[in-house]
Design a protein around this motif. Structure first.
Motif, PDB file in Angstrom:
ATOM      1  N   UNK A   4       0.714  -1.207   0.054  1.00 40.96           N
ATOM      2  CA  UNK A   4      -0.065   0.055  -0.056  1.00 40.96           C
ATOM      3  C   UNK A   4       0.905   1.179  -0.155  1.00 40.96           C
ATOM      4  N   UNK A   5       0.784   2.290  -0.887  1.00 39.99           N
ATOM      5  CA  UNK A   5       1.231   3.521  -0.804  1.00 39.99           C
ATOM      6  C   UNK A   5       0.730   4.508  -0.157  1.00 39.99           C
ATOM      7  N   UNK A   6       1.339   4.936   0.922  1.00 42.54           N
ATOM      8  CA  UNK A   6       0.923   6.012   1.838  1.00 42.54           C
ATOM      9  C   UNK A   6       1.344   7.148   1.388  1.00 42.54           C
ATOM     10  N   UNK A   7       0.571   8.276   1.169  1.00 42.50           N
ATOM     11  CA  UNK A   7       1.238   9.569   0.764  1.00 42.50           C
ATOM     12  C   UNK A   7       2.164  10.030   1.737  1.00 42.50           C
ATOM     13  N   UNK A   8       3.244  10.795   1.581  1.00 41.93           N
ATOM     14  CA  UNK A   8       4.270  11.177   2.335  1.00 41.93           C
ATOM     15  C   UNK A   8       3.548  12.057   3.390  1.00 41.93           C
ATOM     16  N   UNK A   9       2.573  12.940   3.093  1.00 42.82           N
ATOM     17  CA  UNK A   9       1.998  14.079   3.783  1.00 42.82           C
ATOM     18  C   UNK A   9       1.192  13.488   4.901  1.00 42.82           C
ATOM     19  N   UNK A  10       0.631  12.150   4.648  1.00 44.72           N
ATOM     20  CA  UNK A  10       0.012  11.624   5.574  1.00 44.72           C
ATOM     21  C   UNK A  10       0.819  10.954   6.589  1.00 44.72           C
ATOM     22  N   UNK A  11       2.006  10.336   6.249  1.00 46.11           N
ATOM     23  CA  UNK A  11       3.006   9.962   7.224  1.00 46.11           C
ATOM     24  C   UNK A  11       3.552  10.909   8.034  1.00 46.11           C
ATOM     25  N   UNK A  12       3.952  12.033   7.545  1.00 43.10           N
ATOM     26  CA  UNK A  12       4.477  13.318   8.182  1.00 43.10           C
ATOM     27  C   UNK A  12       3.370  13.691   9.144  1.00 43.10           C
ATOM     28  N   UNK A  13       1.942  13.691   8.745  1.00 42.68           N
ATOM     29  CA  UNK A  13       1.021  14.481   9.748  1.00 42.68           C
ATOM     30  C   UNK A  13       0.776  13.340  10.876  1.00 42.68           C
ATOM     31  N   UNK A  14       1.035  11.974  10.702  1.00 47.86           N
ATOM     32  CA  UNK A  14       0.803  11.048  11.572  1.00 47.86           C
ATOM     33  C   UNK A  14       1.828  11.241  12.573  1.00 47.86           C
ATOM     34  N   UNK A  15       3.290  11.309  12.056  1.00 45.88           N
ATOM     35  CA  UNK A  15       4.454  11.482  12.919  1.00 45.88           C
ATOM     36  C   UNK A  15       4.560  12.655  13.767  1.00 45.88           C
ATOM     37  N   UNK A  16       3.875  13.728  13.202  1.00 42.84           N
ATOM     38  CA  UNK A  16       3.754  15.075  14.014  1.00 42.84           C
ATOM     39  C   UNK A  16       2.493  14.924  14.983  1.00 42.84           C
ATOM     40  N   UNK A  17       1.855  14.141  14.896  1.00 38.34           N
ATOM     41  CA  UNK A  17       0.693  14.048  16.017  1.00 38.34           C
ATOM     42  C   UNK A  17       1.161  12.956  16.987  1.00 38.34           C
TER      43      UNK A  17
END
Length: 113
Positions: A4-17
């Motif tokens: 599954x390809x996860x958009x980098x923006x989603x990964x960064x948002x999740x990491x920040x949260x």
């Protein structure tokens, strides 16, 4: 193998949260000397903060007594939320996480002696 390809923006948002939630608490080396300085500046007016001697205020137990009487991990929550006592003389303190770690490190040192 396809993934599954996860958009980098989603990964960064999740990491920040996760980082801002406190779930991943950054490593902090507690400093008993800083805890002793905090006690000197904020507690010594009423409490004995050393290994010996009486408290300046007769009703205020020495910190070494508190360190032996209570589980230090139980004090952590009270220090974070603001310790309130059954009398109105003691001011309410709310400490930062590093201040709590430092003060608990100092209390551990008092307890050990």
């Amino acid at each position: 193998m396809s993934g599954i390809r996860v958009p980098q923006s989603l990964v960064l948002a999740l990491a920040a949260a996760i980082a801002s939630s406190g779930v991943l608490k950054p490593a902090y080396a507690a400093d008993a000397r800083a805890g002793e300085r905090f006690a000197q500046e904020n507690c010594s007016r009423c409490h004995a903060i050393g290994r010996a001697g009486g408290s300046p205020l007769a009703n205020a137990p020495p910190l070494r007594t508190i360190a032996r009487k209570y589980k230090l991990q139980d004090l952590e929550e009270g220090l974070a939320e603001g310790i309130v006592t059954g009398h109105n003389i003691m001011p309410e303190f709310t400490l930062t996480p590093p201040q709590i770690d430092d003060l608990l490190a100092y209390l551990r040192r008092l307890k050990a002696r």
